[in-house]
Design an enzyme around this catalytic site. Structure first.
Site, short mmCIF file in Angstrom:
data_model
loop_
_atom_site.label_atom_id
_atom_site.label_comp_id
_atom_site.label_asym_id
_atom_site.label_seq_id
_atom_site.Cartn_x
_atom_site.Cartn_y
_atom_site.Cartn_z
N ARG A 197 0.85 -1.21 0.00
CA ARG A 197 0.00 0.00 0.00
C ARG A 197 0.88 1.25 0.00
O ARG A 197 0.58 2.24 -0.67
CB ARG A 197 -0.92 0.00 1.23
CG ARG A 197 -2.21 -0.79 1.02
CD ARG A 197 -3.17 -0.59 2.18
NE ARG A 197 -2.71 -1.20 3.41
CZ ARG A 197 -3.06 -2.43 3.83
NH1 ARG A 197 -3.90 -3.15 3.13
NH2 ARG A 197 -2.58 -2.92 4.96
N PHE A 213 -11.32 -4.42 -5.82
CA PHE A 213 -11.30 -5.28 -4.62
C PHE A 213 -10.73 -4.45 -3.47
O PHE A 213 -9.74 -4.80 -2.84
CB PHE A 213 -10.47 -6.55 -4.85
CG PHE A 213 -10.85 -7.34 -6.07
CD1 PHE A 213 -11.94 -8.21 -6.04
CD2 PHE A 213 -10.16 -7.19 -7.26
CE1 PHE A 213 -12.30 -8.94 -7.17
CE2 PHE A 213 -10.51 -7.91 -8.40
CZ PHE A 213 -11.58 -8.78 -8.35
N ASP A 235 -15.90 -2.81 -4.79
CA ASP A 235 -15.93 -3.98 -3.92
C ASP A 235 -17.36 -4.52 -3.89
O ASP A 235 -18.32 -3.78 -4.08
CB ASP A 235 -15.46 -3.64 -2.51
CG ASP A 235 -14.92 -4.87 -1.77
OD1 ASP A 235 -13.70 -5.04 -1.70
OD2 ASP A 235 -15.75 -5.68 -1.28
N SER A 236 -17.47 -5.83 -3.63
CA SER A 236 -18.80 -6.43 -3.54
C SER A 236 -19.42 -6.25 -2.16
O SER A 236 -20.59 -6.55 -1.96
CB SER A 236 -18.72 -7.92 -3.89
OG SER A 236 -17.74 -8.54 -3.10
N ALA A 265 -16.54 -7.04 -9.50
CA ALA A 265 -15.48 -6.34 -10.23
C ALA A 265 -15.42 -6.76 -11.70
O ALA A 265 -15.18 -5.93 -12.58
CB ALA A 265 -14.14 -6.60 -9.55
N ASP A 285 -6.55 -6.49 -6.27
CA ASP A 285 -6.19 -7.30 -5.09
C ASP A 285 -7.34 -8.24 -4.75
O ASP A 285 -7.99 -8.09 -3.72
CB ASP A 285 -5.86 -6.37 -3.91
CG ASP A 285 -5.35 -7.13 -2.70
OD1 ASP A 285 -4.91 -8.29 -2.86
OD2 ASP A 285 -5.39 -6.56 -1.59
N CYS A 325 -3.24 -13.83 -3.88
CA CYS A 325 -2.95 -14.34 -2.54
C CYS A 325 -3.22 -15.84 -2.45
O CYS A 325 -3.31 -16.40 -1.36
CB CYS A 325 -3.73 -13.56 -1.48
SG CYS A 325 -5.51 -13.71 -1.66
N1 SAH Z 1 -6.83 -4.38 -1.07
C1 SAH Z 1 -7.55 -4.54 0.17
C2 SAH Z 1 -7.88 -5.98 0.48
C3 SAH Z 1 -8.73 -6.71 -0.56
S1 SAH Z 1 -9.41 -8.21 -0.01
C4 SAH Z 1 -6.80 -3.85 1.28
O1 SAH Z 1 -5.69 -3.34 1.04
O2 SAH Z 1 -7.31 -3.79 2.40
C5 SAH Z 1 -10.47 -8.66 -1.30
C6 SAH Z 1 -11.76 -7.89 -1.40
O3 SAH Z 1 -12.45 -8.35 -2.56
C7 SAH Z 1 -12.74 -8.06 -0.26
O4 SAH Z 1 -13.04 -6.80 0.29
C8 SAH Z 1 -14.02 -8.66 -0.90
O5 SAH Z 1 -15.22 -8.10 -0.37
C9 SAH Z 1 -13.85 -8.27 -2.34
N2 SAH Z 1 -14.48 -9.12 -3.36
C10 SAH Z 1 -14.55 -10.47 -3.40
N3 SAH Z 1 -15.11 -10.88 -4.56
C11 SAH Z 1 -15.40 -9.76 -5.28
C12 SAH Z 1 -15.96 -9.51 -6.56
N4 SAH Z 1 -16.32 -10.51 -7.36
N5 SAH Z 1 -16.09 -8.24 -6.97
C13 SAH Z 1 -15.70 -7.21 -6.18
N6 SAH Z 1 -15.16 -7.39 -4.97
C14 SAH Z 1 -14.99 -8.64 -4.51
#
Ligand code: SAH
Length: 381
Positions: A197, A213, A235-236, A265, A285, A325
């Site tokens: 970050r 995400f 984000d979802s 996304a 991410d 990840c």
């Molecule tokens: N980059 C963030 C962490 C991301 S974790 C940070 O620095 O804190 C992954 C995220 O993806 C979660 O918040 C989850 O709600 C979201 N997510 C999961 N599937 C998704 C999708 N299909 N579309 C959008 N968001 C999604």
């Protein structure tokens, strides 16, 4: 023996007696010598997790106090410094404490006990931890799916001290974040991305940034603090986006240009491609797409699709921060997937930096599975 901490059930010739789940057992070589001592997990394919390779070492409350102290001491530099930081104090296998995670958010400790062995020693571990790291309270978030493979139910709740408030504030470089310890993902925050970050600052000045995400806005807040012109979080989870909004306020960015888009996304990026939207920098991410080997093909397609969409949305000279990840997706495989995505998008791109999980999430050399987070900063032509 290569000191790998997992012993699979298929590698065990016979079990003497009837050890209970989590009980400490000796691992004997064919000729009878004690090779190691670990916790027994009858329901898991990983039948034993090694606590110690030293036959002379007893596994006791004192043993855990010693191991915890070593892990916490190793975080020294992160624990000093002003303000309430968010830091991982114990990183399971890689801190020679299989199944045990300890994160600190401000004055609270959040713990996960993910295996029968960790569960068996819970009281001793919490007791030692409370002595070692003064805190307002210790909260358990043992609600990860992996508990199921060990025959353990999910549990959450206060283990010591006070219940944490709904939101706890942490500091990360110039940024502040609110963490929902009780209901957030994992233990509340993605501490493993801390160092990555921070790196977005180099690419943020004046930029139109897509933070895909986004969870609670992490990369987006860091970008705005570093002078981004606009951030779009996707984000979802509505709750995560609500917290992203509050995090902006906490950072004096209430008036900044931040758009929050709730949705899938994949669908959102596809739609924007149709509308001709473009960004200077994009962060991808996503959550773990590959939970098991059988999902690897599908996961690879998911990573390829989302990276392909991102490459199409980047302005010439733009930057992509892309992550996986999934431990099962190696850095080498991930690089191939991203390369395929660029090729199909018709973009020439370079890797300008390789990224990994933060230094408080170390990988024990004898446990390569501990390296799960990989990422690239790519620049498109
Ligand atoms: N980059 C963030 C962490 C991301 S974790 C940070 O620095 O804190 C992954 C995220 O993806 C979660 O918040 C989850 O709600 C979201 N997510 C999961 N599937 C998704 C999708 N299909 N579309 C959008 N968001 C999604």
């Amino acid at each position: 023996m290569r000191k790998h901490p997992w012993i699979f059930s298929g590698a065990i010739a016979s079990v003497e007696g009837e050890p209970r789940p989590g009980e400490t057992v000796d691992i004997l070589a064919a000729e009878g010598a004690v090779l190691a001592r670990g916790s027994y997990s009858p329901e898991s394919q990983i039948a034993v997790r090694v606590w110690t390779f030293d036959p002379a070492e007893e596994v006791s409350g004192e043993f855990f106090a010693g191991r915890l102290e070593r892990a916490v001491e190793a975080r020294g530099a992160l624990l000093s410094g002003e303000g309430p930081p968010g830091v991982r104090l114990v990183n399971a296998e890689s801190d020679t404490l299989p199944g045990i995670i300890v994160d600190r958010y401000g004055g609270f400790l959040v713990v996960q006990f993910l295996t029968t062995g960790a569960e068996y020693w819970k009281a001793a571990i919490v007791e030692a931890l409370s002595r070692l790291v003064p805190s307002s309270g210790v909260y358990e978030r043992s609600d990860a799916d992996v508990r199921g493979k060990e025959g353990l139910a999910k549990v959450t709740g206060v283990l010591a001290g006070e219940e944490p408030p709904d939101l706890v504030e942490i500091r990360e470089g110039p940024c502040r974040y609110l963490v929902d310890i009780k209901r957030g993902h994992k233990t509340g925050f993605y501490l493993d991305q801390r160092e990555n970050r921070a790196m977005i600052a180099d690419f943020a000045r004046g930029a139109d940034v897509l933070n895909c995400f986004s969870y609670t806005g992490g990369f987006g807040i860091a970008a705005l603090r570093a002078g981004a012109a606009k951030v779009t979080n996707v984000d979802s989870s509505v709750d995560a986006l609500d917290l992203a909004r509050r995090n902006a306020g906490l950072n004096g960015l209430a008036g900044a240009d931040m758009e929050n888009v709730e949705g899938d996304a994949f669908a959102v990026l596809r739609r924007w491609r149709g509308e001709g939207r473009a960004f200077d920098a994009i962060v991808l991410d996503p959550p773990k797409f590959a939970e098991s080997r059988s999902q690897l093909m599908r996961a690879s397609r998911g990573y390829k699709d989302i990276n392909l969409l991102a490459f199409r949305l980047l302005k010439p000279g733009g930057t992509l921060f892309t992550f996986s990840c999934s431990g099962l997706v190696t850095a080498e495989l991930f690089q191939k997937i991203v390369a395929d995505a660029a090729l199909d998008a018709g973009r020439d791109a370079q890797i300008i930096r390789r990224l990994a999980q933060a230094s408080d999430h170390p990988t024990l050399l004898s446990f390569p599975e501990g390296s799960y987070l990989k990422g690239f900063i790519c620049r498109v032509a």
